[in-house]
Design an enzyme around this catalytic site. Structure first.
Site, PDB file in Angstrom:
ATOM      1  N   GLU A   1      15.190   2.867   5.908  1.00 22.51           N
ATOM      2  CA  GLU A   1      15.312   1.873   5.210  1.00 22.51           C
ATOM      3  C   GLU A   1      15.300   2.208   3.798  1.00 22.51           C
ATOM      4  O   GLU A   1      14.604   2.849   3.277  1.00 22.51           O
ATOM      5  CB  GLU A   1      13.871   1.333   5.698  1.00 22.51           C
TER       6      GLU A   1
ATOM      7  N   GLU B   1       3.254  -4.967  11.905  1.00 24.57           N
ATOM      8  CA  GLU B   1       4.742  -5.519  11.495  1.00 24.57           C
ATOM      9  C   GLU B   1       5.380  -4.271  10.471  1.00 24.57           C
ATOM     10  O   GLU B   1       4.809  -4.303   9.459  1.00 24.57           O
ATOM     11  CB  GLU B   1       4.647  -6.787  11.074  1.00 24.57           C
TER      12      GLU B   1
ATOM     13  N   LYS C   1      -6.252  -8.059   2.269  1.00 24.58           N
ATOM     14  CA  LYS C   1      -5.907  -7.338   1.062  1.00 24.58           C
ATOM     15  C   LYS C   1      -4.476  -7.583   0.904  1.00 24.58           C
ATOM     16  O   LYS C   1      -3.479  -6.875   1.552  1.00 24.58           O
ATOM     17  CB  LYS C   1      -5.956  -5.735   1.411  1.00 24.58           C
TER      18      LYS C   1
HETATM   19  P1  NAP Z   1       3.461  -0.591   2.198  1.00 28.86           P
HETATM   20  O1  NAP Z   1       3.509   0.429   1.186  1.00 28.86           O
HETATM   21  O2  NAP Z   1       3.428  -0.069   3.625  1.00 28.86           O
HETATM   22  O3  NAP Z   1       2.277  -1.469   1.855  1.00 28.86           O
HETATM   23  C1  NAP Z   1       1.854  -2.599   2.335  1.00 28.86           C
HETATM   24  C2  NAP Z   1       0.490  -2.808   2.224  1.00 28.86           C
HETATM   25  O4  NAP Z   1      -0.401  -1.840   2.657  1.00 28.86           O
HETATM   26  C3  NAP Z   1       0.133  -3.123   0.974  1.00 28.86           C
HETATM   27  O5  NAP Z   1      -1.118  -3.896   0.708  1.00 28.86           O
HETATM   28  C4  NAP Z   1      -0.551  -1.962   0.506  1.00 28.86           C
HETATM   29  O6  NAP Z   1      -1.383  -1.687  -0.416  1.00 28.86           O
HETATM   30  C5  NAP Z   1      -1.233  -1.287   2.004  1.00 28.86           C
HETATM   31  N1  NAP Z   1      -1.465   0.146   1.901  1.00 28.86           N
HETATM   32  C6  NAP Z   1      -0.747   1.169   1.304  1.00 28.86           C
HETATM   33  N2  NAP Z   1      -1.367   2.357   1.648  1.00 28.86           N
HETATM   34  C7  NAP Z   1      -2.444   2.192   2.629  1.00 28.86           C
HETATM   35  C8  NAP Z   1      -3.340   2.666   3.158  1.00 28.86           C
HETATM   36  N3  NAP Z   1      -3.456   4.095   3.511  1.00 28.86           N
HETATM   37  N4  NAP Z   1      -4.083   2.270   4.171  1.00 28.86           N
HETATM   38  C9  NAP Z   1      -4.208   0.926   4.370  1.00 28.86           C
HETATM   39  N5  NAP Z   1      -3.293   0.115   3.371  1.00 28.86           N
HETATM   40  C10 NAP Z   1      -2.533   0.633   2.736  1.00 28.86           C
HETATM   41  O7  NAP Z   1       4.763  -1.401   2.179  1.00 28.86           O
HETATM   42  P2  NAP Z   1       5.279  -2.118   0.848  1.00 28.86           P
HETATM   43  O8  NAP Z   1       5.956  -1.284   0.072  1.00 28.86           O
HETATM   44  O9  NAP Z   1       4.398  -3.182   0.533  1.00 28.86           O
HETATM   45  O10 NAP Z   1       6.344  -3.277   1.657  1.00 28.86           O
HETATM   46  C11 NAP Z   1       7.590  -2.707   2.259  1.00 28.86           C
HETATM   47  C12 NAP Z   1       7.492  -2.381   3.688  1.00 28.86           C
HETATM   48  O11 NAP Z   1       6.883  -3.372   4.527  1.00 28.86           O
HETATM   49  C13 NAP Z   1       8.773  -1.999   4.223  1.00 28.86           C
HETATM   50  O12 NAP Z   1       8.868  -0.911   5.014  1.00 28.86           O
HETATM   51  C14 NAP Z   1       9.331  -3.358   5.081  1.00 28.86           C
HETATM   52  O13 NAP Z   1      10.059  -3.082   5.873  1.00 28.86           O
HETATM   53  C15 NAP Z   1       7.810  -3.630   5.576  1.00 28.86           C
HETATM   54  N6  NAP Z   1       7.873  -5.138   5.874  1.00 28.86           N
HETATM   55  C16 NAP Z   1       7.816  -5.617   7.104  1.00 28.86           C
HETATM   56  C17 NAP Z   1       7.868  -6.779   7.455  1.00 28.86           C
HETATM   57  C18 NAP Z   1       7.752  -7.246   9.191  1.00 28.86           C
HETATM   58  O14 NAP Z   1       7.410  -8.429   9.237  1.00 28.86           O
HETATM   59  N7  NAP Z   1       8.063  -6.274  10.044  1.00 28.86           N
HETATM   60  C19 NAP Z   1       7.788  -7.857   6.657  1.00 28.86           C
HETATM   61  C20 NAP Z   1       7.838  -7.439   5.151  1.00 28.86           C
HETATM   62  C21 NAP Z   1       7.835  -6.112   5.032  1.00 28.86           C
HETATM   63  P3  NAP Z   1      -1.019  -1.376  -2.208  1.00 28.86           P
HETATM   64  O15 NAP Z   1       0.047  -2.291  -2.370  1.00 28.86           O
HETATM   65  O16 NAP Z   1      -2.169  -1.323  -2.648  1.00 28.86           O
HETATM   66  O17 NAP Z   1      -0.158   0.184  -2.037  1.00 28.86           O
END
Ligand code: NAP
Length: 497
Positions: free
Chosen positions: A400, A267, A191
């Site tokens: 963040e 992650e 996904k």
């Molecule tokens: P996010 O909102 O957590 O979304 C990540 C993924 O999770 C997306 O595919 C999202 O789908 C999905 N998701 C959202 N709600 C969910 C739920 N209730 N159940 C299961 N999946 C769900 O994060 P983001 O805004 O895309 O990315 C930014 C974050 O990612 C930041 O906190 C960043 O630090 C972190 N990040 C971490 C790393 C690492 O390696 N540690 C690398 C890159 C980014 P939708 O898009 O459909 O909402």
């Protein structure tokens, strides 16, 4: 890049034919409900695709396809060498379609197409090649057992692996997860983030073309709250690998506990400190690198060095150097190679980042930036911003922002630097600048972070594990250790006495 190159990228973008349907069991399919959502280019506000918006019923279908493929052995029981050959073919096809893959990521999430083409896509290709080449070199174990017996300890694929990925490196982070999972023989249900699904969908087409059989790689776009929940709670999924926010990572832990205890590799977020000691012998070089650590990819990097800790006596000199270096990340049209940064991923994310910048500016002292630009009808462009002198307890030292905001703090001693660096809920990365080898070791040992970079920032490579401590999650992407998330050890004990 010249104007001609920018024109070329615009022409290529205009000529793209985009299919936003899901990939399930080797077929392009609409959501069972017929629902689709508009895919918006944040750099222009224009809709460039309609993407299937799946629901739980579609996830059932994808998981069944993945399970069928795993159980009948069409991929899982090929030799490791056979899987390697097909994955290398996939890498070759990605190379052939590199411009298209780079454009899809740039159009979806606003990053400069030059960076997608020169960094992300080559990184994703290299990742597929690396895991393809690694998998037939893994060795199993024969441990010591009593006479009259022997035991084999073998690494077994888990079955159906789900991957949920974010939008900041859509293709590259997908590759970090898909390549090791597939190389071991698992089937995958992927996904992608809702705002950046296109490169993942195209990758699945290329995988089929490369000979990775139908049902082995399924891509299921749709809203996280619905599709992500269906995946998290699904009893047919054996393991789930995730990159995204800490809040969603915690939800996935709950889903796993409420369903089948699927294995998790999470992650999550970060708030990484970059510590500059006065004995650093190249302050200008450190400042250029610090600006990259904070502003590359619009600052939308989980391990972004978004907190700068500078020893007090070089604070003014160093901050001036960083402010100068930040100019290289001025935002502009992502399809123009001269742009140092592109658009933030969406208008609403730009609003959140802007709110943080406004709050930082009010509480501290603005060094550079704090401008929001409108380009091509979109106001999702924010100029790299540096703020110093925030009160010690200000929430922006630990929250963040995921955008182009760098906050600067000072310190007098090593102890103070380490205490400040560790004072967040996260533990993804940290950087240290010093010309003293002893200090480099001393400080690195005390930093609670998955990666500590010394005299650089954000050091990362295929051969080294990447992941976090504390609420940055657990499990590791990259390196041979990534195989642990997609396999389990089996003991087969043979008594022949
Ligand atoms: P996010 O909102 O957590 O979304 C990540 C993924 O999770 C997306 O595919 C999202 O789908 C999905 N998701 C959202 N709600 C969910 C739920 N209730 N159940 C299961 N999946 C769900 O994060 P983001 O805004 O895309 O990315 C930014 C974050 O990612 C930041 O906190 C960043 O630090 C972190 N990040 C971490 C790393 C690492 O390696 N540690 C690398 C890159 C980014 P939708 O898009 O459909 O909402």
């Amino acid at each position: 890049m010249t104007d001609t190159m920018a024109d070329t990228w615009h022409e290529r973008a205009d000529g793209l034919s985009i299919d936003g349907r899901a990939v399930i069991d080797g077929e392009r399919v609409a959501a069972a409900s017929g629902a689709a959502t508009a895919d918006v280019n944040p750099a222009t506000g224009a809709v460039h695709a309609e993407v299937a918006a799946l629901a739980a019923v579609d996830i059932d279908r994808a998981v069944a396809a993945a399970r069928g493929a795993f159980d009948d052995g069409r991929w899982s029981r090929l030799s490791a060498e056979d899987r390697k050959v097909r994955m290398l073919r996939l890498a070759d096809l990605m190379q052939l379609h590199a411009d298209e893959l780079a454009l899809l990521d740039s159009l979806d999430m606003g990053k400069p197409v030059r960076e997608a083409r020169e960094v992300d896509v080559p990184g994703a290709i290299a990742t597929f090649r690396w895991y393809a080449e690694a998998v037939d070199k893994l060795l199993d174990e024969i441990p010591s057992t009593p006479p009259g017996s022997t035991a084999l300890v073998t690494r077994e694929a888990l079955g159906v692996v789900a991957a949920i990925t974010p939008w900041n490196y859509p293709l590259e982070i997908a590759a970090w997860k898909l390549a090791p999972a597939l190389a071991l023989g698992n089937s995958v249900v992927h996904k992608p983030a809702s705002v950046s699904p296109l490169s993942a969908l195209r990758l699945a087409d290329l995988a089929l073309e490369a000979g990775i059989p139908a049902g082995v790689l399924n891509v299921v776009p749709g809203p996280g709250g619905r599709v992500g929940e269906a995946i998290g709670l699904h009893h047919g999924i054996d393991a789930l690998t995730f990159t995204g926010s800490t809040a969603v990572a915690k939800t996935l832990l709950e889903y796993s506990g409420r369903s089948n205890m699927k294995r998790l590799s999470l992650e999550a977020g970060g708030k990484s400190a970059n510590i500059v000691f006065a004995d650093c012998d190249d302050l200008p070089g450190a400042a250029e690198t610090a600006a990259r650590g904070a502003f590359y990819n619009q600052g939308e990097v989980c391990s972004a060095n978004s907190r700068l800790l500078v020893e007090r006596r070089v604070h003014d000199e160093f901050v001036a150097l960083v402010a100068e270096a930040a100019r290289a990340y001025a935002p502009g049209d992502p399809l123009d190679g001269a742009s140092g940064s592109g658009a933030l991923v969406s208008r609403s994310h730009a609003d959140d980042v802007w709110a943080a910048i406004t709050s930082a500016r009010a509480a501290g002292s603005l060094v550079i930036g704090a401008e929001r630009l409108e380009i091509d009808g979109s106001d999702a462009f924010i100029v790299p911003t540096v703020v110093t002198g925030l009160p010690e307890q200000h929430p922006l030292h630990s929250t963040e922002v995921f955008g182009p905001l760098l906050t600067v703090e000072t310190f007098e001693t090593e102890d103070e630097a380490v205490a400040k660096a560790n004072a967040t809920a996260y533990g993804l990365a940290a950087s240290v600048w010093t010309s003293s080898l002893s200090r480099a070791h001393r400080v690195s040992q005390r930093l609670v972070a998955g990666t500590v970079s010394v005299n650089t920032v954000d050091a990362l490579g295929l051969t080294t594990p990447f992941g976090g401590f504390k609420q940055s999650g657990f499990g590791r992407d990259l390196s041979l250790h990534a195989f642990d998330a997609y396999s389990a050890l089996k003991t087969t004990w043979i008594q022949f006495g």
